[in-house]
Design an enzyme around this catalytic site. Structure first.
Site, mmCIF file in Angstrom:
data_model
loop_
_atom_site.group_PDB
_atom_site.id
_atom_site.type_symbol
_atom_site.label_atom_id
_atom_site.label_comp_id
_atom_site.label_asym_id
_atom_site.label_seq_id
_atom_site.Cartn_x
_atom_site.Cartn_y
_atom_site.Cartn_z
ATOM 1 N N ASP A 33 0.816 -1.217 0.000
ATOM 2 C CA ASP A 33 0.000 0.000 0.000
ATOM 3 C C ASP A 33 0.850 1.268 0.000
ATOM 4 O O ASP A 33 2.017 1.254 0.389
ATOM 5 C CB ASP A 33 -0.876 0.050 1.256
ATOM 6 C CG ASP A 33 -2.041 -0.914 1.215
ATOM 7 O OD1 ASP A 33 -2.103 -1.752 0.288
ATOM 8 O OD2 ASP A 33 -2.880 -0.853 2.130
ATOM 9 N N HIS A 177 3.689 -2.387 3.026
ATOM 10 C CA HIS A 177 3.676 -1.039 2.445
ATOM 11 C C HIS A 177 4.947 -0.796 1.636
ATOM 12 O O HIS A 177 6.034 -1.235 2.031
ATOM 13 C CB HIS A 177 3.581 0.027 3.539
ATOM 14 C CG HIS A 177 2.279 0.030 4.268
ATOM 15 N ND1 HIS A 177 2.015 -0.853 5.294
ATOM 16 C CD2 HIS A 177 1.165 0.806 4.124
ATOM 17 C CE1 HIS A 177 0.786 -0.618 5.759
ATOM 18 N NE2 HIS A 177 0.258 0.375 5.060
#
Length: 237
Positions: A33, A177
């Site tokens: 992400d 992430h």
């Protein structure tokens, strides 16, 4: 005049499913992400070295700043999806702002990829029936996760690795992430995560590939080709 009902109209149905591949294999999906960022290329390099594909949930405002990295995700054979435009908490937005947050990100990703995306991951996983009612004509699915590495806390590469390995199961979706902060621990952990999961017999898939292993997911959702009838009306919420 004579008339007949060809097909009864149906209201929108919202379902929540956890992928359950049933072909005897062991499958897992890595997702990233908040990118793209200066860490994205390093993650792409590791995935390429290991022969693994993943799914990247890009922020529109980040992808607009780094279109070459967004394209690099696709060039590497990975799946590209949206994390919305500015990482806002969607349930706090009005209808028009919600739709703008979703469509503006899709616009940027389409410019970089040449394809209109439909898959999103709502920031914080926050996406209620109200958000569905306001944007069901724009998206195919909102993808959450069932393994949170908590990498944003920077617990150390060993802790990130252990979080994945100790919770992995067939059909897992792992949250990591590649943007939004210092992701050096993810980069350190990633090779070990991949090697150890491969040793346990896991095959790495994109999220769409994982959904395709479960017949409960509609084909249009898997392919990102969901559409609504021209005369369909969204609920007023």
């Amino acid at each position: 005049m004579d008339k007949e009902v060809v097909q009864e109209a149906t209201d929108m149905k919202i379902a929540s499913l956890t992928p359950k591949p049933s072909d005897g294999g062991k499958y897992i999906a890595l997702t990233f992400d908040d990118g793209p960022s200066s860490y994205t290329q390093q993650i792409l390099d590791i995935l390429a070295q290991k022969g693994v594909h993943a799914t990247f949930y890009n922020l529109g405002n980040q992808a607009g700043k780094s279109p070459s990295l967004t394209k690099a995700v696709l060039d590497g054979g990975h799946e590209l999806a949206s994390h919305t435009n500015q990482h806002q908490n969607l349930p706090t937005l009005g209808k028009d702002d919600l739709r703008s947050e979703i469509t503006s990100a899709f616009d940027v990703l389409e410019k970089a990829s040449g394809k209109r995306q439909q898959m999103i991951r709502a920031p914080y996983g926050a996406f209620t029936d109200t958000e569905w009612a306001r944007s069901a004509d724009l998206i195919s699915c909102n993808v959450l996760w069932n393994i949170d590495t908590l990498d944003w806390k920077r617990p150390g590469a060993a802790a990130i690795t252990d979080m994945v390995l100790s919770h992995a199961f067939n059909g897992s979706i792992v949250l990591m992430h590649d943007g939004g902060g210092d992701r050096s621990q993810d980069i350190e952990a990633l090779p070990h995560i991949i090697d150890k999961l491969k040793a346990q017999g896991y095959t790495f898939l994109t999220v769409s590939e994982l959904m395709a292993k479960d017949s409960r997911f509609p084909k249009d959702v898997v392919k990102g080709t969901v559409s609504m009838p021209k005369d369909a009306v969204l609920p007023e919420k």
